[in-house]
Design a protein around this motif. Structure first.
Motif, short mmCIF file in Angstrom:
data_model
loop_
_atom_site.label_atom_id
_atom_site.label_comp_id
_atom_site.label_asym_id
_atom_site.label_seq_id
_atom_site.Cartn_x
_atom_site.Cartn_y
_atom_site.Cartn_z
N UNK A 389 0.83 -1.20 0.00
CA UNK A 389 0.00 0.00 0.00
C UNK A 389 0.86 1.25 0.00
N UNK A 390 1.95 1.26 0.77
CA UNK A 390 2.87 2.40 0.76
C UNK A 390 3.54 2.53 -0.61
N UNK A 496 0.72 -3.98 -11.43
CA UNK A 496 1.56 -4.56 -10.38
C UNK A 496 1.21 -4.00 -9.00
N UNK A 497 0.99 -2.69 -8.92
CA UNK A 497 0.70 -2.06 -7.64
C UNK A 497 -0.67 -1.42 -7.59
N UNK A 558 -8.95 3.13 3.21
CA UNK A 558 -9.17 4.54 2.86
C UNK A 558 -8.89 4.72 1.37
N UNK A 559 -9.05 5.94 0.89
CA UNK A 559 -8.71 6.21 -0.50
C UNK A 559 -7.22 6.46 -0.68
N UNK A 560 -6.46 6.30 0.39
CA UNK A 560 -5.00 6.32 0.29
C UNK A 560 -4.42 7.68 0.00
N UNK A 561 -3.47 7.70 -0.94
CA UNK A 561 -2.75 8.92 -1.25
C UNK A 561 -3.65 9.99 -1.88
N UNK A 562 -4.80 9.58 -2.39
CA UNK A 562 -5.65 10.55 -3.08
C UNK A 562 -6.19 11.61 -2.13
#
Length: 661
Positions: A389-390, A496-497, A558-562
């Protein structure tokens, strides 16, 4: 395993498909025994198996009973929430202690898929010698302790493993999410979570809330455009800009609260990871030398601390180097190209020439973006990220930087340097309407075109073989083959990610940045964004349910980096709209700080202060979620304390008071 009320949970249908070479499905061929061994092993581990002969490939459909999935979950030590508030490794004998899903099932779709993978790739050669498998007159060696599926994949016998759509649930979702004429944004998000998993459900929850909230600035934009406020007209744009900024800040603050509510309702453990030290201690670092250093230093605290610090700061330096390379590439390669396009667009007079220039620009910029994405994927492999995820977040930041320059540098050029607001509005209309509509058409038509081409080729090849052998008419009737011919839900930068949600989030973020950063120049852009958002809720659901294979579930709470990208766009919108207002009110281009311009600058600073201080007034975590989390933590402490007390040796205790002699 039984449910809470003693009733057995409904067994799932076929959920996993294996694609194999069609030839090995011919049981009458004595030169091939790979299929016989594969089917025998699949049944041995507990799968229900059904084989299907397709036009070009063979298919094996798999399902497993709840008992077998429970055994796989116990083998994986899958941690699940319990009714006492503690996440514990799953145990089949204590099944009633674990919390059920919103649809009543014991395991979520993501958990079931992990169990299926464990069962499939857990099929190993457990004999004392290698096993020979026959294929086309030659022998394949199934080595000791080697996974069978890995052997078949290396030989090209097994082509693909993919999740299958559940037709009953798929049609139910089509009816409730796509064909529902009444509730445009009030569909049951629990259905999406149960069918597609956590990450896709979070995306649709975000998109649904965004569509509801954007109605307010869209209505305000219509009022600003149609109503004449007379002598107060000069205050209209500052008020509109302030209102949209406050709207954006409020929306994302309340989205965080909504996010916490969803993961609490779905019993998702979103606790903060322990960080690089925990990862390092778990031996997940890639450097063998560093792992050996840590093992040697475990007994010496000073040496252990030095190794951890070196690992931590080396990771920061690698990430700084990679980010610097991306920024340098943008400045040296993409920025001159973008500025040259913006300048030529300004000086050219012919509309046909401008159209040709834009077409060439779009073609070349796609090449630059894909090149930058490939470089970013390679760079992050050398970063010491916590987990996948990172790594995905790092990739999102880098690739969005490329798209940000691609989408906005030309608009900035016209807005700030030339101050040509007529051309600026034309560019905004072009980007928002033409570009967005074209993207939507391609996004939803290309998967169908790809599927139609694959289906046509498969039928044509089968017809040629049937005609040569004098066979009957070809009928394309296999549902599993139709599903396999559909394209996978992958990201344009690679799978891939990131999955296909990368493109959906990117499109939404670019649109949000366009309408926010140039709100004063084109208020009606919010109306288009509102219409587009209501449409996206249904078209994205249609795309996932009908045009693509069932996506592989991914866990992302969560929506992460967005979310950080959206926060960055809000800050940028405060700055750009303040500059736009200064340009509009400074007709003589002298940049004099008069009372009106000074008021704009003061408003900018106030909005920035509100942006960064608003979280103190609206907490991200709702009170009921925090109360439940505190209660769960207390339950964990009580359980641990009782277990520790039981571990002490029992001793006889005399509670009687000593008699005074």
């Amino acid at each position: 395993m039984n449910g809470n009320d003693g009733e057995e949970e409904e067994q799932p249908g076929f959920e996993i498909g294996l694609v194999v070479r069609n030839r090995i499905l011919r049981q009458e061929d004595d030169s091939v025994d790979c299929m016989e061994v594969l089917l025998k092993e699949l049944r041995h581990v507990g799968f229900t198996v059904e084989t299907v002969r397709g036009f070009t490939d063979g298919f094996i459909k798999l399902s497993a009973t709840l008992e077998r999935l429970g055994q796989a979950a116990a083998d994986l030590q899958l941690r699940k929430p319990t009714y006492i508030g503690i996440d514990l490794p799953f145990q089949s004998e204590d099944v009633n202690a674990f919390v059920r899903q919103p649809d009543g099932k014991l395991f979520s779709w993501c958990e079931r898929f992990r169990c299926y993978q464990h069962m499939l790739y857990g099929i190993r050669n457990r004999s004392q010698s290698d096993i020979s498998l026959k294929l086309d007159g030659r022998e394949l060696v199934w080595k000791i302790r080697e996974p069978l599926l890995q052997t078949l994949e290396l030989e090209g016998i097994l082509k693909h493993v993919f999740p299958l759509h559940d037709e009953v649930k798929r049609k139910k979702l089509l009816k409730s999410w796509v064909l529902n004429k009444r509730n445009y944004t009030n569909q049951d998000i629990d259905d999406m979570y149960s069918y597609f998993g956590l990450k896709i459900a979070i995306y649709f929850a975000f998109l649904r809330m965004y569509a509801r909230w954007i109605v307010f600035p869209a209505l305000l934009a219509v009022i600003v455009q149609l109503v004449n406020f007379g002598s107060m007209q000069f205050l209209v744009l500052p008020v509109f800009f302030t209102s949209t900024t406050l709207w954006a800040v409020l929306f994302f603050q309340f989205w965080k609260r909504k996010n916490y509510s969803l993961i609490s309702r779905w019993q998702i453990n979103c606790s903060v990871t322990a960080g690089q030290g925990y990862k390092f201690l778990g031996m997940e670092c890639t450097s063998l030398k560093t792992r050996l250093e840590l093992l040697k230093a475990m007994g010496d605290r000073n040496r252990e601390k030095a190794v951890y610090q070196r690992y931590e700061w080396f990771g920061h330096l690698v990430r700084f180097r990679n980010n610097a390379l991306i920024i340098l590439g943008i400045v040296c390669l993409q920025l001159p190209f973008e500025l040259a396009y913006a300048h030529l667009y300004e000086v050219l007079k012919s509309d046909i020439t401008k159209f040709a220039l834009t077409a060439g620009y779009i073609f070349l910029i796609q090449f630059f973006t894909k090149l930058g994405a490939r470089v970013s994927v390679r760079l992050i492999k050398y970063e010491n990220n916590e987990n996948s995820q990172f790594q995905a977040d790092s990739l999102v930041y880098k690739v969005f930087g490329l798209y940000f320059m691609q989408s906005y540098i030309g608009v900035f050029y016209h807005a700030l340097l030339h101050r040509n607001f007529l051309t600026l509005r034309q560019l905004l209309i072009q980007r928002l309407i033409i570009f967005q509509v074209l993207e939507n058409v391609l996004e939803h038509s290309l998967p169908y075109v790809k599927y139609s081409i694959k289906k046509y080729r498969a039928v044509r090849n089968k017809k040629h073989r049937r005609t040569a052998s004098g066979g009957k008419k070809v009928h394309f009737h296999s549902k599993v083959e139709k599903e396999y011919l559909k394209p996978a839900y992958n990201a344009s930068i690679g799978d891939e990610l990131e999955d296909g949600l990368f493109d959906d989030y990117l499109q939404l973020a670019l649109q949000f940045g366009m309408i926010m950063m140039f709100a004063c120049a084109f208020p009606l852009a919010f109306v288009f964004a509102a219409v587009n958002s209501f449409t996206e809720v249904r078209t994205d659901a249609l795309k996932l349910l009908s045009m693509f294979r069932r996506p592989v579930p991914r866990a992302a709470a969560t929506i992460g980096a967005w979310i950080n990208i959206y926060q960055f766009l809000i800050v940028m919108s405060i700055c750009t709209n303040s500059v736009l207002l200064v340009c509009m009110y400074d007709q003589e281009r002298k940049w004099q700080i008069e009372p009106g311009l000074a008021g704009i600058l003061i408003m900018e600073h106030v909005l920035l202060l509100i942006k960064f201080g608003f979280s103190q007034f609206v907490p991200e975590e709702p009170a009921w979620v925090r109360a439940r989390r505190v209660w769960n933590a207390e339950q964990v402490q009580d359980a641990c304390a009782k277990q520790l007390l039981k571990s002490f040796p029992s001793r006889e205790k005399n509670f009687e008071e000593k008699k005074v002699e």
